[in-house]
Design a protein around this motif. Sequence first.
Motif, PDB file in Angstrom:
ATOM      1  N   GLU A  92      16.039 -12.951 -18.423  1.00  0.00           N
ATOM      2  CA  GLU A  92      16.168 -11.515 -18.173  1.00  0.00           C
ATOM      3  C   GLU A  92      14.814 -10.855 -17.944  1.00  0.00           C
ATOM      4  OE1 GLU A  92      18.370  -9.978 -21.478  1.00  0.00           O
ATOM      5  OE2 GLU A  92      20.284 -10.837 -20.777  1.00  0.00           O
ATOM      6  N   LEU A  93      13.761 -11.444 -18.497  1.00  0.00           N
ATOM      7  CA  LEU A  93      12.408 -10.925 -18.289  1.00  0.00           C
ATOM      8  C   LEU A  93      11.779 -11.450 -17.001  1.00  0.00           C
ATOM      9  CD1 LEU A  93      11.124 -11.281 -21.960  1.00  0.00           C
ATOM     10  CD2 LEU A  93      11.663  -9.141 -20.775  1.00  0.00           C
ATOM     11  N   GLY A  94      12.506 -12.299 -16.277  1.00  0.00           N
ATOM     12  CA  GLY A  94      11.972 -12.869 -15.050  1.00  0.00           C
ATOM     13  C   GLY A  94      11.159 -14.121 -15.267  1.00  0.00           C
ATOM     14  N   PHE A  95      11.250 -14.712 -16.467  1.00  0.00           N
ATOM     15  CA  PHE A  95      10.471 -15.895 -16.806  1.00  0.00           C
ATOM     16  C   PHE A  95      11.156 -17.169 -16.283  1.00  0.00           C
ATOM     17  CE2 PHE A  95       8.727 -13.667 -20.870  1.00  0.00           C
ATOM     18  CZ  PHE A  95       8.002 -12.801 -20.070  1.00  0.00           C
ATOM     19  N   TYR A  96      10.466 -18.282 -16.447  1.00  0.00           N
ATOM     20  CA  TYR A  96      10.926 -19.578 -15.959  1.00  0.00           C
ATOM     21  C   TYR A  96      11.175 -20.512 -17.150  1.00  0.00           C
ATOM     22  CZ  TYR A  96       9.375 -18.097 -11.311  1.00  0.00           C
ATOM     23  OH  TYR A  96       9.224 -17.410 -10.122  1.00  0.00           O
ATOM     24  N   LEU A  97      12.104 -21.444 -16.975  1.00  0.00           N
ATOM     25  CA  LEU A  97      12.384 -22.484 -17.968  1.00  0.00           C
ATOM     26  C   LEU A  97      11.909 -23.814 -17.407  1.00  0.00           C
ATOM     27  CD1 LEU A  97      16.078 -21.614 -18.986  1.00  0.00           C
ATOM     28  CD2 LEU A  97      13.943 -20.642 -19.901  1.00  0.00           C
ATOM     29  N   SER A  98      11.140 -24.547 -18.200  1.00  0.00           N
ATOM     30  CA  SER A  98      10.637 -25.837 -17.743  1.00  0.00           C
ATOM     31  C   SER A  98      11.418 -26.975 -18.388  1.00  0.00           C
ATOM     32  CB  SER A  98       9.148 -25.979 -18.063  1.00  0.00           C
ATOM     33  OG  SER A  98       8.638 -27.166 -17.494  1.00  0.00           O
ATOM     34  N   MET A  99      11.846 -27.888 -17.560  1.00  0.00           N
ATOM     35  CA  MET A  99      12.721 -29.000 -17.938  1.00  0.00           C
ATOM     36  C   MET A  99      11.861 -30.240 -18.206  1.00  0.00           C
ATOM     37  SD  MET A  99      15.753 -30.516 -15.490  1.00  0.00           S
ATOM     38  CE  MET A  99      16.722 -29.000 -15.507  1.00  0.00           C
ATOM     39  N   SER A 100      12.022 -30.807 -19.392  1.00  0.00           N
ATOM     40  CA  SER A 100      11.285 -32.019 -19.758  1.00  0.00           C
ATOM     41  C   SER A 100      12.231 -33.205 -19.855  1.00  0.00           C
ATOM     42  CB  SER A 100      10.585 -31.810 -21.107  1.00  0.00           C
ATOM     43  OG  SER A 100      11.556 -31.843 -22.159  1.00  0.00           O
ATOM     44  N   GLY A 101      11.687 -34.344 -20.265  1.00  0.00           N
ATOM     45  CA  GLY A 101      12.488 -35.550 -20.410  1.00  0.00           C
ATOM     46  C   GLY A 101      13.609 -35.440 -21.420  1.00  0.00           C
ATOM     47  N   ILE A 102      13.569 -34.422 -22.279  1.00  0.00           N
ATOM     48  CA  ILE A 102      14.630 -34.241 -23.275  1.00  0.00           C
ATOM     49  C   ILE A 102      15.994 -34.117 -22.596  1.00  0.00           C
ATOM     50  CG2 ILE A 102      15.511 -32.734 -25.100  1.00  0.00           C
ATOM     51  CD1 ILE A 102      12.617 -31.987 -25.739  1.00  0.00           C
ATOM     52  N   VAL A 103      16.041 -33.538 -21.388  1.00  0.00           N
ATOM     53  CA  VAL A 103      17.343 -33.348 -20.728  1.00  0.00           C
ATOM     54  C   VAL A 103      18.001 -34.674 -20.356  1.00  0.00           C
ATOM     55  CG1 VAL A 103      16.757 -31.070 -19.817  1.00  0.00           C
ATOM     56  CG2 VAL A 103      16.422 -33.094 -18.368  1.00  0.00           C
ATOM     57  N   THR A 104      17.227 -35.760 -20.340  1.00  0.00           N
ATOM     58  CA  THR A 104      17.802 -37.065 -19.990  1.00  0.00           C
ATOM     59  C   THR A 104      18.388 -37.786 -21.200  1.00  0.00           C
ATOM     60  OG1 THR A 104      15.794 -38.411 -20.335  1.00  0.00           O
ATOM     61  CG2 THR A 104      16.015 -37.294 -18.206  1.00  0.00           C
ATOM     62  N   PHE A 105      18.133 -37.284 -22.411  1.00  0.00           N
ATOM     63  CA  PHE A 105      18.587 -37.969 -23.623  1.00  0.00           C
ATOM     64  C   PHE A 105      20.105 -37.830 -23.767  1.00  0.00           C
ATOM     65  CE2 PHE A 105      14.279 -37.002 -25.906  1.00  0.00           C
ATOM     66  CZ  PHE A 105      13.612 -37.774 -24.970  1.00  0.00           C
ATOM     67  N   ASN A 106      20.737 -38.840 -24.287  1.00  0.00           N
ATOM     68  CA  ASN A 106      22.200 -38.855 -24.381  1.00  0.00           C
ATOM     69  C   ASN A 106      22.751 -37.693 -25.183  1.00  0.00           C
ATOM     70  OD1 ASN A 106      22.328 -41.230 -22.891  1.00  0.00           O
ATOM     71  ND2 ASN A 106      22.278 -42.548 -24.706  1.00  0.00           N
ATOM     72  N   LYS A 107      22.057 -37.281 -26.226  1.00  0.00           N
ATOM     73  CA  LYS A 107      22.567 -36.240 -27.122  1.00  0.00           C
ATOM     74  C   LYS A 107      22.135 -34.835 -26.720  1.00  0.00           C
ATOM     75  CE  LYS A 107      22.996 -39.318 -31.129  1.00  0.00           C
ATOM     76  NZ  LYS A 107      22.611 -39.555 -32.552  1.00  0.00           N
ATOM     77  N   SER A 108      21.661 -34.660 -25.486  1.00  0.00           N
ATOM     78  CA  SER A 108      21.128 -33.361 -25.054  1.00  0.00           C
ATOM     79  C   SER A 108      22.090 -32.583 -24.167  1.00  0.00           C
ATOM     80  CB  SER A 108      19.793 -33.568 -24.323  1.00  0.00           C
ATOM     81  OG  SER A 108      18.802 -34.033 -25.196  1.00  0.00           O
ATOM     82  N   GLN A 109      23.402 -32.791 -24.302  1.00  0.00           N
ATOM     83  CA  GLN A 109      24.346 -32.098 -23.427  1.00  0.00           C
ATOM     84  C   GLN A 109      24.261 -30.581 -23.584  1.00  0.00           C
ATOM     85  OE1 GLN A 109      26.145 -33.523 -20.937  1.00  0.00           O
ATOM     86  NE2 GLN A 109      26.442 -31.380 -20.367  1.00  0.00           N
TER      87      GLN A 109
END
Length: 258
Positions: free
Chosen positions: A168-185
């Motif tokens: 909402e502030l116009g900021f960005y989210l950075s995606m790391s290797g955590i998104v590839t982990f099985n338990k990170s749904q």
Amino acid sequence: MLTDSHCHLDFPDFDGEHAEIIARAQAAGVTRMVTICTRMAALPNVQAIAEAHENVFFAAGIHPMSAAKEPPVSVDDLLAIARHPKMVGIGETGLDYHYSADSAAQQKASLAVHIQAARQTGLPLIIHARAADDDMAEILTSEHKNGAFSCVMHCFSSGPELARAALELGFYLSMSGIVTFNKSQALRDIFAAAPLNRILVETDAPYLAPMPHRGKRNEPAYTAHTAAKGAEIFGTSPEAFAAATEDNFNRLFTRAAS
């Protein structure tokens, strides 16, 4: 082409290997890297790495977990460092209550300095947030009302409320290797609900290696694995996802783009 928007090439894990690491990154399509200084004592080494490699840029700040241990940095200090043409961001800074809740006051004071420097330089703020979602959202929102600044939530792994507040502030989210982990749904769901034009990719190397390298030393080349998962999350092709994140990086990190 991809950019590793956050890594730590000055860490001892990479000593004597910078040329090889950068070559492997380029072979994997990772054409730029931002190496992050987390304490002022490391700045000369971080700066030297960026100066030695055309496709490496740097950011500088005091990591929140070091806010009570390192000498404080001033706004003037950060403004002086920002005169370097390869300095592209302010931080990483932020709040970490998982390991360092006892230094919350020092962390908040340090964060305020970094925010002011980001305002004055026009360089993006690089935020580390862990176990501090409520305070982080409140501070970023109130500070932004007092004067706008740009920002990326580095290695985003917080909850949906902080994600919404940042977006909402116009900021960005950075995606790391955590998104590839099985338990990170749950984390993948947060990213899937975000607009693609606010997403960056990173390694945080040498930490958080993505699958299939989990548990090993991370390095910028592995940004490609995270980006492949990002394309899957957003239901698009790897090429389209890479192009989008490159556009996003260039929009936020304007000095690296130019």
